[in-house]
Structure formats: C-alpha cells, structure tokens
Write an enzyme that holds these catalytic residues in place. Sequence first.
Site, PDB file in Angstrom:
ATOM      1  N   THR A 132       0.876  -1.169   0.000  1.00 12.84           N
ATOM      2  CA  THR A 132       0.000   0.000   0.000  1.00 12.84           C
ATOM      3  C   THR A 132       0.895   1.195   0.000  1.00 12.84           C
ATOM      4  OG1 THR A 132      -1.896  -0.901   1.077  1.00 12.84           O
ATOM      5  CG2 THR A 132      -1.656   1.368   1.283  1.00 12.84           C
ATOM      6  N   THR A 181     -11.956   0.506  13.434  1.00 16.42           N
ATOM      7  CA  THR A 181     -12.775   0.750  14.633  1.00 16.42           C
ATOM      8  C   THR A 181     -12.133   1.750  15.584  1.00 16.42           C
ATOM      9  OG1 THR A 181     -11.759  -1.171  15.705  1.00 16.42           O
ATOM     10  CG2 THR A 181     -13.827  -1.534  14.542  1.00 16.42           C
TER      11      THR A 181
END
Length: 467
Positions: free
Chosen positions: A248, A467
């Site tokens: 990434t 989260t």
Amino acid sequence: MLCPLAKPSCAGLSHQRRFTPAVTKTVSFRKASMKAISVDKSSFTIPSAPDLIPNGEWKKVDGGVCAAKGFKATGVYAGLRAAGQKADLALVVADKPATAAGTFTTNVMCAAPVTFCKEVLSRSPTVRAVLTNAGQANAATGRQGYEDSVSCATALAKALNLGPDQVLLQSTGVIGRRLKMDNFLAAIPEIPSTLGSTAEDAHRAAVAITTTDLVCKEAALEITIDGVTVRVGGMCKGSGMIHPNMATMLAVLTCDADVETEVWRGIIRRAADNSFNSITVDGDTSTNDCVIGLVSAAAGAPRITAADSPSGRKLEAAVTALLQGLAKSIAWDGEGATCLLEVEVVGADTEKDARIIARSVAGSSLAKSAIFGHDPNWGRLAAAAGYSGIIFNQEDLGVRLGSMQLMEKGQPLPFDKKAANLYLKETCGKHGTVNVVVTVGNGPAKGMAWGCDLSYEYVKINAEYTT
C-alpha cells in the site's frame, strides 16, 4: 508488486465509460472562495522522515515534487477522512504536458484509480496532473467506484482547463469504501488556487497523501547532465500493507530532464524494481500501489534518447537512489516498527536472484519478530534465505548481523550473544538500521531489500484499523 503498464483493466472489470482525448489547453487557475477546503497549518503537523537516500554522484536538495522545474503542488484538507483535520487531498500539476510513466500493483483486485491510470497511459504519453486522496481506497467498489474516479478526473480537468486524458488519480485508505463524492467534488474547483512551486507547497502535498504514516516522505536530488543542472524530486506514502509487487504505497516523482517516452518508462520500471519492489512490512500486497513519474524537460538539458547512454545511466542512477530513499522511509515507518531492516545478499548468480533472496529474508515474520525481541536468532535468517525459491549450495551460506559473522561457508560460528543482543537493542532503541548480509556463493551479483521488525503495536494497529 509494482508492474509496468500492462492490461488497462483488472479483475475482469469492463468499463463502458471512457475519456475522449482532447486538445490540451493553457491552464487558467480560478480563484476560489475555499469554502470546501482548508490549508490551515493544523492539518500539516506530521514530522518528516529521516534522510535515507544513499550517497552518490548527486546533491540532496529541498523541494520535494517542486524541486524540479515545471511543476506545482499543493495539499489541502477536504474532509475526506473518517475523522480528524489532517490534510487529505494532494495535487501535482505540470506547467506543460509532461512525459508520464507508471508502475502499478499486481493485485488482481486493483483499485479503480489504478485501472483508470492504466487506461490513460495506454492512450497518452503525456499528462498534466496527478490528484491523490487519502481516506478511501476506492478499491473493491465495483463499477460505481470506477465511475467515481471518472467523475473526479472530469471535474479536475474542467477546473484546470485541461483535456480529459491529462489527469491521473491515486487513492489510499480503507478498501471497500467509496470516495466521499460530495466533499470531493466540492473541493476540486477550489484546489487549483492553492497550487505553488515552493518547498512548503510540496510538503503540504506529501502530508496530504499519508494514512497511518507517522512521518511524511519526500526528497529531491540534483545532478548535472551535459553541463546542465537537472533535478528529480518525489513524495510517497506507505506504512502497512507493504510487500513487493507493490505494497500500500503511492508515489509521485517529478523530473525536469528531457527524456524520450519509452526510455523514461523503462527508467521508472527498473528504478521501482530496485526500490519499492524491494521493500516489505507485512507480506500483504495492496490493491492501490502506484508510482507515477513525470518529466517536464524544463531544465533545458539535451534530450535523452537511450537508457544506456552516459546521460541515461546518470539519470537512472539518480532516480533509483531517490526511489530507494523513499522506499526505505516506508519500511522505516512500518506500522509499529522500531527499526529499519536492511538485507544485502551477495554471491548470487544474478541480481534478480539476489533481490528475491533478500526480500525473503526481510519478509520473514519469524526473523522480524526475533529482531523486535532483540534475539540474534540467525537460524531464522538462514531458513528464510533457503525457502526463497532460489537454489544455492548451503555449504556456501554465510550470515552477518551488523559487524558480527554468525555463519560462514555453511558452518555456524561462535559469537558473543550478549553483544549481538546489545546491537539489536541499541539499534531498535534509536529506531536505527539493522544490517544483515547473507552470502550465497561466489557469483558476481548482489541485491538488497528493506523491511522492519514485527512488533505488538503492528497487531494492535491492524486489529483496530476501522474501529
């Protein structure tokens, strides 16, 4: 892994909506009221990565993607992230059509902007702008994700008064999330008014493309070609989901040399192989990996028409060094990392073999865990070399950690374990570089790869990512 321009689509995705090439027009920036974006200093507080560029026949300079003549850049906050006020939208613009090259992820589930860039570069040798967002990866978003990319590129082309095939896109963030189109499309008409050619403008762009990065990553070099000063600058992002082919990671490279298209594309491809395709953090290959290289010819140097000419070799060496420095900064900044791991393999039959073995060692979870624990368990390094897929005689294997030879000609050597433990402890304690050298024979080739240790913090970051 990053691969050069290949098939323009991924994962069987078939696109009916395409850009229609148009004549490039002169850029005319519109002054905006800037209601949708912000350039407040509080959005750019992230520190910079350390200088990890190797030494050579070049001078390190400031300026990032604005160091080379003929480019402007900016970074802004546009409300594209899930939370916070960190800048999240970057733009790099060439004053005139710039010869473009790209290397992209080999992940079959490549993101919509990757597909979009491949299509543009398959039709056009030049581009004018690269727009990068952080917050959403726009990967695994189906046809709608691709349509979102087209809409953003169309809006930017209109804002810059460009032809539609003059825009490239990059995205980074959470996979499976569409772009925040309302915020994105509102920001695009305003962002051109913030463009500039200073080091500060380049820095804002480098900050805006980061995600979990703890530092922003930018650098620039200066060389002399045929008596003319030439500069190459770049920025990148990446911290996790990093593994060869690529990770990434996103990068934009600018250069003011004059280079024939296929020569430039070859330089970028080989430089990526020796840099971004030689790093690993966690063994996961991203859906969004993309390196874009732009060359403006604004320095006024003679045109480079052959990669193996003296000028071509000199430019490629500088581009490779710059990309290696940026790639190493990604590994140094690996999620939860306490050190940079540099693995050099010598005595291989080919450079490719050496790089493969080095990547195998740098990517070993067991070896990375041992380094985090300051445990000189060199057997894990030897094992990782052995399962790399490259055949060598184990009686030729040697392993060195720092200045300590642990194995030679296939035989373990007595060594001071406390000293080896202290080397790892002190190096990791200052977030330094752990050096490993692996010998696999008497061949003429060598290769390098970079990684980092594997810490408890890496698990925490990625266990709680959304989260």
